[in-house]
Design a protein around this motif. Sequence first.
Motif, PDB file in Angstrom:
ATOM      1  N   LEU A  28     -42.213 -16.984   4.450  1.00  0.00           N
ATOM      2  CA  LEU A  28     -42.445 -17.564   5.779  1.00  0.00           C
ATOM      3  C   LEU A  28     -43.831 -18.205   5.848  1.00  0.00           C
ATOM      4  CD1 LEU A  28     -40.950 -14.931   8.256  1.00  0.00           C
ATOM      5  CD2 LEU A  28     -40.367 -17.369   8.134  1.00  0.00           C
ATOM      6  N   TYR A  29     -44.805 -17.503   5.283  1.00  0.00           N
ATOM      7  CA  TYR A  29     -46.179 -18.034   5.278  1.00  0.00           C
ATOM      8  C   TYR A  29     -46.254 -19.346   4.497  1.00  0.00           C
ATOM      9  CZ  TYR A  29     -51.031 -18.506   3.804  1.00  0.00           C
ATOM     10  OH  TYR A  29     -52.280 -19.011   3.537  1.00  0.00           O
ATOM     11  N   ARG A  30     -45.639 -19.373   3.317  1.00  0.00           N
ATOM     12  CA  ARG A  30     -45.671 -20.580   2.493  1.00  0.00           C
ATOM     13  C   ARG A  30     -44.900 -21.720   3.157  1.00  0.00           C
ATOM     14  NH1 ARG A  30     -48.467 -22.642  -0.585  1.00  0.00           N
ATOM     15  NH2 ARG A  30     -46.961 -23.352  -2.150  1.00  0.00           N
ATOM     16  N   LEU A  31     -43.830 -21.398   3.858  1.00  0.00           N
ATOM     17  CA  LEU A  31     -43.052 -22.430   4.563  1.00  0.00           C
ATOM     18  C   LEU A  31     -43.902 -23.067   5.654  1.00  0.00           C
ATOM     19  CD1 LEU A  31     -40.428 -23.922   5.176  1.00  0.00           C
ATOM     20  CD2 LEU A  31     -39.721 -21.971   6.589  1.00  0.00           C
ATOM     21  N   ARG A  32     -44.591 -22.259   6.429  1.00  0.00           N
ATOM     22  CA  ARG A  32     -45.458 -22.796   7.480  1.00  0.00           C
ATOM     23  C   ARG A  32     -46.581 -23.623   6.880  1.00  0.00           C
ATOM     24  NH1 ARG A  32     -46.022 -17.356  11.240  1.00  0.00           N
ATOM     25  NH2 ARG A  32     -43.933 -17.417  12.149  1.00  0.00           N
ATOM     26  N   PRO A  83     -40.267 -20.584  -5.864  1.00  0.00           N
ATOM     27  CA  PRO A  83     -39.533 -19.313  -5.854  1.00  0.00           C
ATOM     28  C   PRO A  83     -39.749 -18.460  -4.604  1.00  0.00           C
ATOM     29  CG  PRO A  83     -41.402 -19.206  -7.357  1.00  0.00           C
ATOM     30  CD  PRO A  83     -41.298 -20.637  -6.927  1.00  0.00           C
ATOM     31  N   VAL A  84     -40.930 -18.539  -4.004  1.00  0.00           N
ATOM     32  CA  VAL A  84     -41.188 -17.692  -2.828  1.00  0.00           C
ATOM     33  C   VAL A  84     -40.376 -18.185  -1.625  1.00  0.00           C
ATOM     34  CG1 VAL A  84     -42.953 -16.875  -1.246  1.00  0.00           C
ATOM     35  CG2 VAL A  84     -43.485 -17.116  -3.663  1.00  0.00           C
ATOM     36  N   ILE A  85     -40.400 -19.491  -1.386  1.00  0.00           N
ATOM     37  CA  ILE A  85     -39.608 -20.032  -0.271  1.00  0.00           C
ATOM     38  C   ILE A  85     -38.119 -19.925  -0.593  1.00  0.00           C
ATOM     39  CG2 ILE A  85     -39.109 -22.117   1.062  1.00  0.00           C
ATOM     40  CD1 ILE A  85     -42.022 -22.905   0.748  1.00  0.00           C
ATOM     41  N   SER A  86     -37.762 -20.024  -1.860  1.00  0.00           N
ATOM     42  CA  SER A  86     -36.363 -19.843  -2.264  1.00  0.00           C
ATOM     43  C   SER A  86     -35.877 -18.430  -1.927  1.00  0.00           C
ATOM     44  CB  SER A  86     -36.218 -20.110  -3.765  1.00  0.00           C
ATOM     45  OG  SER A  86     -34.904 -19.858  -4.189  1.00  0.00           O
ATOM     46  N   ALA A  87     -36.748 -17.435  -2.112  1.00  0.00           N
ATOM     47  CA  ALA A  87     -36.378 -16.061  -1.753  1.00  0.00           C
ATOM     48  C   ALA A  87     -36.124 -15.958  -0.250  1.00  0.00           C
ATOM     49  CB  ALA A  87     -37.484 -15.099  -2.166  1.00  0.00           C
ATOM     50  N   LEU A  88     -36.924 -16.675   0.534  1.00  0.00           N
ATOM     51  CA  LEU A  88     -36.731 -16.671   1.991  1.00  0.00           C
ATOM     52  C   LEU A  88     -35.394 -17.308   2.380  1.00  0.00           C
ATOM     53  CD1 LEU A  88     -37.738 -16.396   4.947  1.00  0.00           C
ATOM     54  CD2 LEU A  88     -38.842 -18.632   4.649  1.00  0.00           C
ATOM     55  N   VAL A  89     -35.077 -18.465   1.805  1.00  0.00           N
ATOM     56  CA  VAL A  89     -33.829 -19.126   2.185  1.00  0.00           C
ATOM     57  C   VAL A  89     -32.619 -18.315   1.714  1.00  0.00           C
ATOM     58  CG1 VAL A  89     -34.858 -21.430   2.275  1.00  0.00           C
ATOM     59  CG2 VAL A  89     -33.812 -20.651   0.170  1.00  0.00           C
ATOM     60  N   ALA A  90     -32.755 -17.622   0.586  1.00  0.00           N
ATOM     61  CA  ALA A  90     -31.672 -16.740   0.137  1.00  0.00           C
ATOM     62  C   ALA A  90     -31.481 -15.593   1.127  1.00  0.00           C
ATOM     63  CB  ALA A  90     -31.979 -16.191  -1.254  1.00  0.00           C
ATOM     64  N   ALA A  91     -32.603 -15.075   1.657  1.00  0.00           N
ATOM     65  CA  ALA A  91     -32.517 -13.984   2.636  1.00  0.00           C
ATOM     66  C   ALA A  91     -31.761 -14.433   3.881  1.00  0.00           C
ATOM     67  CB  ALA A  91     -33.923 -13.515   3.015  1.00  0.00           C
ATOM     68  N   VAL A  92     -32.022 -15.671   4.327  1.00  0.00           N
ATOM     69  CA  VAL A  92     -31.327 -16.196   5.511  1.00  0.00           C
ATOM     70  C   VAL A  92     -29.829 -16.336   5.223  1.00  0.00           C
ATOM     71  CG1 VAL A  92     -31.106 -18.197   7.031  1.00  0.00           C
ATOM     72  CG2 VAL A  92     -33.387 -17.384   6.369  1.00  0.00           C
ATOM     73  N   ALA A  93     -29.504 -16.914   4.069  1.00  0.00           N
ATOM     74  CA  ALA A  93     -28.092 -17.092   3.707  1.00  0.00           C
ATOM     75  C   ALA A  93     -27.386 -15.743   3.592  1.00  0.00           C
ATOM     76  CB  ALA A  93     -27.993 -17.854   2.386  1.00  0.00           C
ATOM     77  N   LEU A  94     -28.045 -14.765   2.985  1.00  0.00           N
ATOM     78  CA  LEU A  94     -27.447 -13.433   2.812  1.00  0.00           C
ATOM     79  C   LEU A  94     -27.237 -12.732   4.157  1.00  0.00           C
ATOM     80  CD1 LEU A  94     -29.534 -12.304  -0.288  1.00  0.00           C
ATOM     81  CD2 LEU A  94     -27.034 -12.506  -0.226  1.00  0.00           C
ATOM     82  N   LEU A  95     -28.182 -12.927   5.086  1.00  0.00           N
ATOM     83  CA  LEU A  95     -28.050 -12.295   6.407  1.00  0.00           C
ATOM     84  C   LEU A  95     -26.849 -12.861   7.163  1.00  0.00           C
ATOM     85  CD1 LEU A  95     -29.151 -10.388   8.556  1.00  0.00           C
ATOM     86  CD2 LEU A  95     -30.632 -12.259   9.351  1.00  0.00           C
ATOM     87  N   ILE A  96     -26.702 -14.189   7.133  1.00  0.00           N
ATOM     88  CA  ILE A  96     -25.565 -14.817   7.832  1.00  0.00           C
ATOM     89  C   ILE A  96     -24.248 -14.362   7.216  1.00  0.00           C
ATOM     90  CG2 ILE A  96     -24.446 -17.021   8.342  1.00  0.00           C
ATOM     91  CD1 ILE A  96     -27.275 -18.265   8.410  1.00  0.00           C
ATOM     92  N   GLN A  97     -24.209 -14.296   5.890  1.00  0.00           N
ATOM     93  CA  GLN A  97     -22.979 -13.857   5.221  1.00  0.00           C
ATOM     94  C   GLN A  97     -22.645 -12.405   5.564  1.00  0.00           C
ATOM     95  OE1 GLN A  97     -24.150 -14.748   1.213  1.00  0.00           O
ATOM     96  NE2 GLN A  97     -23.310 -16.818   1.254  1.00  0.00           N
ATOM     97  N   ALA A  98     -23.677 -11.559   5.655  1.00  0.00           N
ATOM     98  CA  ALA A  98     -23.438 -10.152   5.984  1.00  0.00           C
ATOM     99  C   ALA A  98     -22.954  -9.990   7.422  1.00  0.00           C
ATOM    100  CB  ALA A  98     -24.726  -9.353   5.766  1.00  0.00           C
ATOM    101  N   LEU A  99     -23.557 -10.778   8.352  1.00  0.00           N
ATOM    102  CA  LEU A  99     -23.225 -10.635   9.772  1.00  0.00           C
ATOM    103  C   LEU A  99     -21.848 -11.196  10.119  1.00  0.00           C
ATOM    104  CD1 LEU A  99     -26.638 -11.534  11.466  1.00  0.00           C
ATOM    105  CD2 LEU A  99     -25.495  -9.309  11.486  1.00  0.00           C
ATOM    106  N   PHE A 100     -21.519 -12.339   9.541  1.00  0.00           N
ATOM    107  CA  PHE A 100     -20.321 -13.045  10.005  1.00  0.00           C
ATOM    108  C   PHE A 100     -19.170 -13.075   9.007  1.00  0.00           C
ATOM    109  CE2 PHE A 100     -23.956 -14.970  12.248  1.00  0.00           C
ATOM    110  CZ  PHE A 100     -23.588 -14.647  13.551  1.00  0.00           C
ATOM    111  N   MET A 101     -19.445 -12.677   7.758  1.00  0.00           N
ATOM    112  CA  MET A 101     -18.375 -12.776   6.765  1.00  0.00           C
ATOM    113  C   MET A 101     -18.139 -11.465   6.025  1.00  0.00           C
ATOM    114  SD  MET A 101     -19.422 -16.504   5.240  1.00  0.00           S
ATOM    115  CE  MET A 101     -17.880 -16.696   4.359  1.00  0.00           C
ATOM    116  N   ALA A 102     -18.886 -10.428   6.377  1.00  0.00           N
ATOM    117  CA  ALA A 102     -18.777  -9.131   5.686  1.00  0.00           C
ATOM    118  C   ALA A 102     -18.935  -9.301   4.182  1.00  0.00           C
ATOM    119  CB  ALA A 102     -17.444  -8.464   6.008  1.00  0.00           C
TER     120      ALA A 102
END
Length: 225
Positions: A28-32, A83-102
């Motif tokens: 998040l810090y690197r993205l900002r 790689p650091v921002i990539s880890a962040l975007v993976a976290a977002v994708a994983l959260l959406i998949q967990a919440l809405f797609m099990a």
Amino acid sequence: MHIAEGILPLGWAALWSAVALPFVAFGLYRLRQRSAGDLSFKPLVGLMAAAIFIISCMPVPVPTAGTCSHPAGTAISGILVGPVISALVAAVALLIQALFMAHGGLSTWGANIVSMGVVGSFAGYMTYKGLRALRMNLTLSAFMAGVVADWATYCMTSVQLASGVRGKSPFLSLFGKILVAFVPTQLPLGILEGAMTAGMVGLLYKKRPDLLVKMRVLKPEEVAL
């Protein structure tokens, strides 16, 4: 390589969440930081998150390992946005998949971030940078980055599963069994991910090399050549 909800004991799930949290926060810090000087950077990161979401949304069940196989997409995002921002975007994708797609789970979110977002992104990025430093061809470097990122992710998933569910069983024995269980699906998927990563980087080089320079993937003189 999403570990499903409830597979890991609570203590292990909490441990992997604690490991993942600093990477997400630093992402998040690197993205900002990078967005402050380039307004077009955030839309690009959003595009990467969408790519990871779609690419990693095609699970092939691996019942013997208690998880699934699929391409991860973190090699291409690691190369393009770091790689650091990539880890962040993976976290977002994983959260959406967990919440809405099990797909994955909330309790295993941290573990999945570490294996796919952190290990996958850094393995892909470091492979690409290392091979480019050895003057390897751009697309071949991207191909190897995709292969290594994918296989490194599934190795880490095997470590997490063997650590969390082994009980009194020897760690190495269970780790080996889980690793072997992945082989029939993950070996070809890793090569597929390598080809996909090479294709995307190669296409960008042909159509929009300026973007690769802007994203610090190539130096201006490399495009001129």
